[in-house]
Design an enzyme around this catalytic site. Structure first.
Site, PDB file in Angstrom:
ATOM      1  N   CYS A  80       8.520  14.770  -6.894  1.00 37.14           N
ATOM      2  CA  CYS A  80       8.458  14.107  -6.748  1.00 37.14           C
ATOM      3  C   CYS A  80       8.594  13.554  -5.660  1.00 37.14           C
ATOM      4  O   CYS A  80      10.202  13.984  -5.439  1.00 37.14           O
ATOM      5  CB  CYS A  80       7.960  12.215  -7.791  1.00 37.14           C
ATOM      6  SG  CYS A  80       6.919  13.241  -9.424  1.00 37.14           S
ATOM      7  N   ARG A 104       6.405  16.551  -0.869  1.00 35.20           N
ATOM      8  CA  ARG A 104       7.179  17.046  -2.633  1.00 35.20           C
ATOM      9  C   ARG A 104       6.712  16.563  -3.436  1.00 35.20           C
ATOM     10  O   ARG A 104       6.698  16.365  -4.268  1.00 35.20           O
ATOM     11  CB  ARG A 104       8.504  15.090  -2.679  1.00 35.20           C
ATOM     12  CG  ARG A 104      10.102  15.875  -2.137  1.00 35.20           C
ATOM     13  CD  ARG A 104      10.514  14.766  -1.569  1.00 35.20           C
ATOM     14  NE  ARG A 104      11.900  14.578  -3.691  1.00 35.20           N
ATOM     15  CZ  ARG A 104      12.568  15.143  -3.163  1.00 35.20           C
ATOM     16  NH1 ARG A 104      13.240  16.115  -1.920  1.00 35.20           N
ATOM     17  NH2 ARG A 104      12.916  16.098  -4.309  1.00 35.20           N
ATOM     18  N   TRP A 147       4.074  14.717  -8.127  1.00 32.15           N
ATOM     19  CA  TRP A 147       3.161  16.492  -8.778  1.00 32.15           C
ATOM     20  C   TRP A 147       3.386  15.900 -10.173  1.00 32.15           C
ATOM     21  O   TRP A 147       4.378  15.742 -10.846  1.00 32.15           O
ATOM     22  CB  TRP A 147       4.453  16.678  -9.136  1.00 32.15           C
ATOM     23  CG  TRP A 147       4.427  18.089  -8.148  1.00 32.15           C
ATOM     24  CD1 TRP A 147       3.320  19.133  -7.636  1.00 32.15           C
ATOM     25  CD2 TRP A 147       5.039  19.548  -9.496  1.00 32.15           C
ATOM     26  NE1 TRP A 147       3.482  20.386  -8.265  1.00 32.15           N
ATOM     27  CE2 TRP A 147       4.242  20.384  -9.196  1.00 32.15           C
ATOM     28  CE3 TRP A 147       6.159  19.030 -10.330  1.00 32.15           C
ATOM     29  CZ2 TRP A 147       4.679  21.899  -9.979  1.00 32.15           C
ATOM     30  CZ3 TRP A 147       5.758  20.458 -11.316  1.00 32.15           C
ATOM     31  CH2 TRP A 147       5.681  21.166 -10.526  1.00 32.15           C
ATOM     32  N   GLY A 204      11.528  13.415 -11.651  1.00 31.12           N
ATOM     33  CA  GLY A 204      11.915  13.924 -13.126  1.00 31.12           C
ATOM     34  C   GLY A 204      11.483  13.979 -14.335  1.00 31.12           C
ATOM     35  O   GLY A 204       9.572  14.274 -14.220  1.00 31.12           O
ATOM     36  N   GLU A 238       7.379  38.878  -1.086  1.00 29.57           N
ATOM     37  CA  GLU A 238       7.896  37.370  -0.446  1.00 29.57           C
ATOM     38  C   GLU A 238       5.996  37.593   0.594  1.00 29.57           C
ATOM     39  O   GLU A 238       5.442  36.556   0.634  1.00 29.57           O
ATOM     40  CB  GLU A 238       8.753  37.259   1.100  1.00 29.57           C
ATOM     41  CG  GLU A 238       8.515  36.269   1.913  1.00 29.57           C
ATOM     42  CD  GLU A 238       8.260  34.978   0.657  1.00 29.57           C
ATOM     43  OE1 GLU A 238       8.992  34.987  -0.126  1.00 29.57           O
ATOM     44  OE2 GLU A 238       8.201  33.871   1.533  1.00 29.57           O
ATOM     45  N   LYS A 247       3.718  34.407   0.090  1.00 34.06           N
ATOM     46  CA  LYS A 247       2.975  33.635   0.555  1.00 34.06           C
ATOM     47  C   LYS A 247       0.988  33.935   0.902  1.00 34.06           C
ATOM     48  O   LYS A 247       0.622  32.533   1.007  1.00 34.06           O
ATOM     49  CB  LYS A 247       3.910  34.386   2.319  1.00 34.06           C
ATOM     50  CG  LYS A 247       4.110  33.349   3.132  1.00 34.06           C
ATOM     51  CD  LYS A 247       5.357  31.996   2.969  1.00 34.06           C
ATOM     52  CE  LYS A 247       5.589  32.181   1.651  1.00 34.06           C
ATOM     53  NZ  LYS A 247       7.252  31.620   1.544  1.00 34.06           N
ATOM     54  N   GLU A 261       0.443  31.849  -2.108  1.00 36.35           N
ATOM     55  CA  GLU A 261       0.895  30.325  -2.599  1.00 36.35           C
ATOM     56  C   GLU A 261      -0.386  29.340  -1.078  1.00 36.35           C
ATOM     57  O   GLU A 261      -0.988  29.074  -1.613  1.00 36.35           O
ATOM     58  CB  GLU A 261       2.094  30.393  -1.680  1.00 36.35           C
ATOM     59  CG  GLU A 261       2.676  28.218  -2.189  1.00 36.35           C
ATOM     60  CD  GLU A 261       4.359  29.188  -1.314  1.00 36.35           C
ATOM     61  OE1 GLU A 261       4.386  30.168  -1.262  1.00 36.35           O
ATOM     62  OE2 GLU A 261       5.042  28.105  -2.128  1.00 36.35           O
ATOM     63  N   HIS A 283       1.344  55.290  -9.906  1.00 38.15           N
ATOM     64  CA  HIS A 283       1.694  54.734 -11.321  1.00 38.15           C
ATOM     65  C   HIS A 283       1.358  53.835 -11.494  1.00 38.15           C
ATOM     66  O   HIS A 283       1.839  52.895 -13.029  1.00 38.15           O
ATOM     67  CB  HIS A 283       3.338  54.867 -11.595  1.00 38.15           C
ATOM     68  CG  HIS A 283       4.289  55.480 -10.930  1.00 38.15           C
ATOM     69  ND1 HIS A 283       4.431  56.740 -11.816  1.00 38.15           N
ATOM     70  CD2 HIS A 283       5.237  56.492  -9.894  1.00 38.15           C
ATOM     71  CE1 HIS A 283       4.785  57.918 -10.813  1.00 38.15           C
ATOM     72  NE2 HIS A 283       5.158  57.089  -9.600  1.00 38.15           N
ATOM     73  N   LYS A 310       7.297  21.045  -2.555  1.00 38.93           N
ATOM     74  CA  LYS A 310       8.291  21.280  -2.294  1.00 38.93           C
ATOM     75  C   LYS A 310       9.708  21.979  -2.745  1.00 38.93           C
ATOM     76  O   LYS A 310       9.739  23.258  -2.876  1.00 38.93           O
ATOM     77  CB  LYS A 310       8.680  20.538  -0.871  1.00 38.93           C
ATOM     78  CG  LYS A 310       9.902  21.361   0.302  1.00 38.93           C
ATOM     79  CD  LYS A 310       8.388  22.940   0.496  1.00 38.93           C
ATOM     80  CE  LYS A 310       9.884  22.880   2.217  1.00 38.93           C
ATOM     81  NZ  LYS A 310       9.611  24.715   2.540  1.00 38.93           N
TER      82      LYS A 310
END
Ligand code: AGP
Length: 586
Positions: A2, A27, A72, A97, A458, A462, A465, A481, A581
């Site tokens: 948050c 955030r 968040w 938190g 990555e 990306k 996401e 495999h 973030k």
């Protein structure tokens, strides 16, 4: 997680808090809310969804004191009721938190007659504070936090008191000194343009923010000082600057991130060399993209410095019994320097006697305070939830670190001219057609070997996401495999291929995909691959990638691919669903 902000002063707190919330939205963007002191009353406004939903509610309001929150969600779904601020009696507060013992506290408060409206852990803090409140907000906050287990940054107001009381433990609080007023916030970039100077509360600290000044107290309420520092966040860094999205703006800033990181490394080189003296083993830790940078760091250290190296996600590292000693350097990689798992991993390593090196884009973050030394990443403020320029900055920093360990000339290290190449890829790589194929596929597999495999992981992160398309990164040799079973004409396999010595191996893998009817794409600087698969695979041709430095070029290409894919699906890549973030909680 948050984002929280508070202001007390002679300017209009309503405008300052609203503007701050817009800039803190990266955030968390599940809900937003604010509280202002108006005519001796605390007036609360909150809404599920984006910060802009508050705008019509705040129109025409004026106040000299206010707190705000962008959420968040962790405890309780995104909703108006669960949005902050939370009020109990005279107390209204915002919290960033997680309170781990909130159920016990809630049960205790309910026994005493408290009634809760939300499902959040944060409302419990307000209820507890209201029990302890008898005209002294700081005293009530002190008694309250003594009962809390978990992490918190709290900003609270009490009706009739013209002051914000703040406390922190494991979640950041920055104090800002502005012209005509005082601020508290989750990070310093949000205060750029408002405050030239900032100071950082330590874990356990409290603060009183008033229109005429700030007082800081330690964990036992002894008045103390925390060093004022220049706010390094640049004004204007939070603006889009003509770009459609932060992701595009920021991935185009990769060349500057690489260049500035190399310059800053040269300045910090002596300190870093000192911190590494006697080290004979390196362990990289980090989460998400930062972990992927660590995988590249491991290859650099092994290849260039010929020193044993490992890379592990910080979330795994912190819960095991790692074998480290004073000759081990644990290199914690983190854009924000705030990620809970990475901080705990660094603390564990330190407690076991290892050297801790922070590789971070946040010079004042908690991670820098835990670490023995800091390798700076100079990417500038990164607003898009998906990391782009911070990743390329991290790679440049880790390359310099490996050169230093090898006793090689870190100055330049072959990097000169590279920023220009990244710029050309960001400006010119034609990923549009491939992005359309990805957008309408049922899955995208990224495959590579060595450094290309690290970038494949990555690339996959990306893409999933920002576009929500199922994707995985694999070592190219693993295809046969198991993964080959997934290949059909609705899947795209993207090979990242920059190691010329493996050209024949790549050819085999691409042929295997094509022969199973899959769609194949190759991101490469190898002419021979382009010739071999012209017309049979989709080719993204890159300029010469230069061996160890190839991830700087390929990363830019795959970031652009993820961006274009999200945009072609009509998604906002800056604020992917369910994400935030900085992950400052477990
Ligand atoms: C990257 O696109 C993600 N947003 C995420 O994986 C991120 O890299 C991770 O949460 C670590 O963050 P940090 O670098 O701030 O520690």
């Amino acid at each position: 997680m948050c984002g929280i902000i508070g202001y007390a002063g002679e300017k209009n707190a309503v405008e300052i808090v609203y503007r701050g919330l817009i800039n803190l939205e990266y955030r968390g963007y599940d809900s937003a809310g604010a509280a202002f002191g108006i005519n001796g009353r605390t007036v609360v406004f909150k809404r599920q969804g984006r910060v802009e939903k508050l705008k019509p509610l705040l129109e025409g309001l004026a106040s000299g004191i206010g707190i705000g929150h962008t959420r968040w969600a962790t405890h309780g779904s995104p909703s108006d009721i669960n949005a902050h601020p939370h009020t109990s009696g005279k107390i209204t507060l915002v919290h960033n938190g997680i309170i781990e013992n909130y159920s016990e506290l809630k049960a205790e408060l309910e026994k005493g007659g408290a009634v809760f409206k939300s499902q959040t852990d944060s409302e419990v803090i307000a209820a507890l504070m209201s029990v302890y409140y008898c005209g002294d907000i700081l005293g009530a906050l002190y008694k309250t936090v003594k009962r809390l287990k978990g992490s918190y940054a709290i900003m609270a107001v009490a009706e009739g008191e013209n002051v914000i009381a703040a406390a922190r433990h494991k979640s950041p609080v920055v104090i800002g000194y502005g012209n005509g007023g005082y601020y508290c916030a989750s990070d310093e970039p949000v205060l750029s343009g408002e405050c030239g100077e900032v100071s950082f509360l330590k874990d356990g600290d409290f603060a009183l923010i008033k229109p005429d000044g700030v007082r800081i107290f330690d964990g036992e309420l002894r008045e103390t000082e925390r060093k004022k520092q220049k706010n390094l966040a640049q004004a204007g860094s939070l603006e889009l600057g003509g770009f459609a999205h932060y992701m595009l703006k920021e991935l185009r800033q990769s060349p500057a991130a690489v260049k500035n990181t190399v310059t800053a490394f040269a300045e910090a080189e002596d300190k870093i060399r000192g911190a590494l003296s006697g080290v004979n083993r390196i362990i990289f830790i980090g989460c998400g993209t930062a972990y992927h940078a660590g995988l590249i760091g491991k290859i650099y250290v092994e290849d260039i410095a010929r020193m044993p190296a490992e890379a592990e996600t910080a979330g795994e590292f912190r819960y095991k019994n790692p074998i480290v000693n004073k000759n081990t350097a644990v290199v914690a990689v983190s854009q924000s320097g705030e990620t809970a798992d990475t901080l705990e991993g660094a603390r564990l390593a330190k407690s076991l006697g290892a050297r801790v090196i922070a590789v971070t884009n946040a010079p004042y973050s908690q991670l820098t305070r835990i670490a023995d030394t800091v390798v700076p990443v100079c990417a500038g403020a990164e607003i898009c939830v998906a990391a782009t320029k911070s990743y390329t900055g991290q790679i440049a920093a880790l390359y310099m670190l490996a050169l230093l360990l090898a006793g090689k000339n870190a100055e330049g290290g072959g990097l000169s001219g590279l920023p220009e190449i990244c710029k050309n890829v960001a400006d010119g790589a034609d990923v549009y057609a491939l992005s359309r194929l990805c957008a309408f596929s049922k899955g995208v597999y990224f495959l590579g070997r060595g450094l290309d495999y690290a970038v494949a992981l990555e690339a996959s992160l990306k893409l999933k996401e920002v576009s929500y398309i199922p994707s995985e990164g694999y070592p190219a040799g693993e295809l046969k495999h198991g993964t080959l079973a997934l290949i059909d004409n609705a899947t795209v396999s993207v090979f990242i291929a920059t190691d010329k010595s493996l050209t024949d191996k790549y050819k085999n893998s691409v042929e295997q995909v094509i022969s199973r009817g899959g769609i194949a794409a190759i991101i490469t600087d190898i002419d021979e691959l382009e010739t071999a698969f012209k017309g049979r695979a989709h080719i993204i041709k890159l300029p010469c990638c230069r061996g160890h430095l190839s991830p700087l070029v390929t990363a830019t290409a795959v970031q652009l691919l993820a961006y274009e894919t999200a945009v072609s699906l009509g998604l906002n890549p800056d604020k992917p669903r369910n994400l935030a973030k900085s992950v400052t909680v477990e």
